[in-house]
Motif scaffolding. Sequence first.
Motif, PDB file in Angstrom:
ATOM      1  N   LYS A 189       1.349  -1.033   0.233  1.00 53.06           N
ATOM      2  CA  LYS A 189      -0.259   0.071  -0.013  1.00 53.06           C
ATOM      3  C   LYS A 189       0.957   1.139   0.310  1.00 53.06           C
ATOM      4  O   LYS A 189       1.854   1.303   0.522  1.00 53.06           O
ATOM      5  CB  LYS A 189      -0.593   0.145   1.347  1.00 53.06           C
ATOM      6  CG  LYS A 189      -2.106  -0.818   1.168  1.00 53.06           C
ATOM      7  CD  LYS A 189      -3.181  -0.675   2.097  1.00 53.06           C
ATOM      8  CE  LYS A 189      -4.215  -1.394   2.190  1.00 53.06           C
ATOM      9  NZ  LYS A 189      -5.173  -1.471   3.833  1.00 53.06           N
ATOM     10  N   ALA A 222       0.209   7.037   3.716  1.00 54.49           N
ATOM     11  CA  ALA A 222      -0.358   7.735   4.048  1.00 54.49           C
ATOM     12  C   ALA A 222       0.009   9.049   5.121  1.00 54.49           C
ATOM     13  O   ALA A 222       0.640   8.849   5.110  1.00 54.49           O
ATOM     14  CB  ALA A 222      -1.934   7.523   4.923  1.00 54.49           C
ATOM     15  N   GLN A 251      -3.280   8.555  -1.877  1.00 53.57           N
ATOM     16  CA  GLN A 251      -2.987   7.299  -0.605  1.00 53.57           C
ATOM     17  C   GLN A 251      -3.559   5.966  -0.409  1.00 53.57           C
ATOM     18  O   GLN A 251      -4.827   6.246  -0.737  1.00 53.57           O
ATOM     19  CB  GLN A 251      -2.986   8.187   0.542  1.00 53.57           C
ATOM     20  CG  GLN A 251      -1.829   9.095   0.297  1.00 53.57           C
ATOM     21  CD  GLN A 251      -2.651   9.974   1.631  1.00 53.57           C
ATOM     22  OE1 GLN A 251      -3.051   9.601   2.718  1.00 53.57           O
ATOM     23  NE2 GLN A 251      -2.622  11.930   1.117  1.00 53.57           N
ATOM     24  N   GLU A 252      -2.717   5.193   0.674  1.00 49.24           N
ATOM     25  CA  GLU A 252      -3.714   3.560   1.334  1.00 49.24           C
ATOM     26  C   GLU A 252      -3.723   3.086  -0.853  1.00 49.24           C
ATOM     27  O   GLU A 252      -4.522   1.990  -0.281  1.00 49.24           O
ATOM     28  CB  GLU A 252      -3.999   3.954   1.747  1.00 49.24           C
ATOM     29  CG  GLU A 252      -3.702   4.241   3.336  1.00 49.24           C
ATOM     30  CD  GLU A 252      -4.415   4.052   5.057  1.00 49.24           C
ATOM     31  OE1 GLU A 252      -3.542   3.363   5.238  1.00 49.24           O
ATOM     32  OE2 GLU A 252      -5.256   5.065   4.850  1.00 49.24           O
ATOM     33  N   GLU A 253      -3.067   3.434  -1.544  1.00 47.76           N
ATOM     34  CA  GLU A 253      -3.894   2.551  -2.659  1.00 47.76           C
ATOM     35  C   GLU A 253      -2.992   1.108  -2.423  1.00 47.76           C
ATOM     36  O   GLU A 253      -1.801   1.137  -2.884  1.00 47.76           O
ATOM     37  CB  GLU A 253      -3.654   3.807  -3.696  1.00 47.76           C
ATOM     38  CG  GLU A 253      -4.122   2.602  -5.276  1.00 47.76           C
ATOM     39  CD  GLU A 253      -5.358   2.525  -5.618  1.00 47.76           C
ATOM     40  OE1 GLU A 253      -6.320   2.212  -5.997  1.00 47.76           O
ATOM     41  OE2 GLU A 253      -6.139   3.487  -4.424  1.00 47.76           O
ATOM     42  N   GLU A 254      -3.350   0.193  -2.996  1.00 46.06           N
ATOM     43  CA  GLU A 254      -2.685  -0.988  -3.445  1.00 46.06           C
ATOM     44  C   GLU A 254      -2.263  -1.686  -4.919  1.00 46.06           C
ATOM     45  O   GLU A 254      -2.760  -1.177  -5.939  1.00 46.06           O
ATOM     46  CB  GLU A 254      -3.620  -2.073  -2.666  1.00 46.06           C
ATOM     47  CG  GLU A 254      -3.447  -3.263  -1.694  1.00 46.06           C
ATOM     48  CD  GLU A 254      -4.255  -3.947  -1.382  1.00 46.06           C
ATOM     49  OE1 GLU A 254      -3.274  -5.119  -0.046  1.00 46.06           O
ATOM     50  OE2 GLU A 254      -5.106  -4.247  -1.794  1.00 46.06           O
ATOM     51  N   GLN A 293       3.657   1.423   2.407  1.00 41.04           N
ATOM     52  CA  GLN A 293       4.015   1.116   3.225  1.00 41.04           C
ATOM     53  C   GLN A 293       4.693  -0.441   3.885  1.00 41.04           C
ATOM     54  O   GLN A 293       4.925  -1.011   2.898  1.00 41.04           O
ATOM     55  CB  GLN A 293       3.000   0.554   3.690  1.00 41.04           C
ATOM     56  CG  GLN A 293       2.043   2.277   4.033  1.00 41.04           C
ATOM     57  CD  GLN A 293       0.066   1.461   4.442  1.00 41.04           C
ATOM     58  OE1 GLN A 293       0.445   0.898   5.624  1.00 41.04           O
ATOM     59  NE2 GLN A 293      -0.657   3.245   4.291  1.00 41.04           N
TER      60      GLN A 293
END
Length: 578
Positions: free
Chosen positions: A175, A178, A205-208, A237
């Motif tokens: 991911k 963020a 943000q926080e996109e796989e 991350q």
Amino acid sequence: MEPENPTILPRRKKTRKRPILLIFFAILLGAGLGMYGYQFVPSSQHEAPSFDGNGKPVFYKRAMLDKPADGKEDAIKLPFETVQELIDPTMIYEEASESTIITTQDKVIRLRTSQLTGMLNEKPFTLKFPLEKVKGSLYLPMEPLKQLYAFELRESSATGAVILVKEGDTIEWAKTIAYPDKPNKTIPMRSGPTIKSPIYADVPQEEEVMIWSEEPEWYKVQLTNGYQGYIRKEHLQPDHRMETIPPLKEPPPFVPTKPINGKINMTWEQVVTKTPDATKFSPMPGLNVVSPTWFHLEDGQGNLKNLADPAYVKWAHSQDIQVWGLFSNGFDPKITTEALATYDKRMKMIKQLLSFAQLYSLQGINIDFENVNVKDKDRLVQFVREMVPLMHEQGLIVSIDVTPKSTNENWSVFYDRKSLIESVDYMMLMAYDEHWASSPVAGSVASLPWVENSLTRMMKEDHIPASKLVLSVPFYTRIWTEETVNGKTKVSSRAVFMENPQKVIKDKKLTPVFKSEAGQNYVEYKEGNKLNKIWLEDEVSMKARMDLVKKYDLAGVASWRRGYEVESIWPLIENSLK
């Protein structure tokens, strides 16, 4: 005239060179610092990614395939070549009938181009979407194939790109980071592993994203919409997710009905015109399978000749003996080529065998195709792949006879043993005719080292499991005759039953000699200017072969043929298999 004060020198004029130089160096230093700083400033240039003109690209393990997909959602289709390469290499397309044929462990599916009716194990079923030709290429609907294979097609509604994942594939997901205080901030995915490369996409943000490879400070990633690029490691991350595609639930494997007393002890019954009266047979203790040569390919259209005898089946069943009817190609390469050429002809043969098996209450079919053109190698495999699911559906055991491996095309090379064993229940290794009828030199029909090497070579090179491998042994030998004609040795032979040499030994008062290099007893004698040689098939050679069955824990033994043996052989085989 002398100066008034000679101790004071005249003053030089003031110069401005030093300040100019200082300014110049300051400018250079500033420019250098600027250039040095510039290399740490990320590029904000954007560049639109593309699929090189591919309207509906298909990706597998990040690679974009040559041909696109067609349709969308439930109606999505893939090119035949893609499905064959990545999902099922055994799938075939038959140009003559415009048929795609798919075989699995328990199914035979035939799909015809532009038709909504398919055939599953020769029973019709309806398709939602047909096979069709798109710009000259055959496209297959994927929805029905999902019932047969473990794969997924992940289609992007935004770009139309299709990502193919299949059983056993592992995908690493990560991911993007963020920024709680900057919810609108995006993460750049660039065209190359440098901050100066243009930005392909501003990733939320926080996109796989899928990770496919790694550079010192970067990951090569792919978005779910198919686009690929590079993201700095610090922008992802640290915790990554691993996804593995689970296998499709397999149907329970077919379990052959075991002979009454464990390992297979089979003999072939040669039937030329009429099946012999089995009630007059001598006792054969331990025998649990017979394979009468009843069914033969009659012509290139797939018609079969039937010599079956219900009375023989009745006798066998009364003795707790299974009957595996033998199906031969008549050893005719021409009609074999014709009969294997199309699905319709192959299925015609299969349906006749199924009918015969039901009519005569058979427990199995033994395939004996010999003298086949090497060009028909794949078609023989296809025939067996189409045959076995339908036979198993009726509870029938399927076995196939093969020769030892050699370079002889029509005798050995045409057998794709590795592929055949994937379908059949048993493979009979016909471990005889090491020295054949017209061999230029005299020798054993099946010397022990040759037999063992033939066994181990198939097990090693073709991965034939011992649990499926049956050693076929000869109940015959050859009397070789050598004579000198015009200064050269002429060799001839004739096949004889096991009993014949024993009569010769008795009549001529010969003493057999054990030849360790052959693992057999041997005798020779002269008749005039002719020298006769016999490598004996007897209890000694049979015991050595049975020791191989035990040594490699094979599925059993088969013998060619009933009626050639001496009675003492049956108790020997029975005791060896216990």
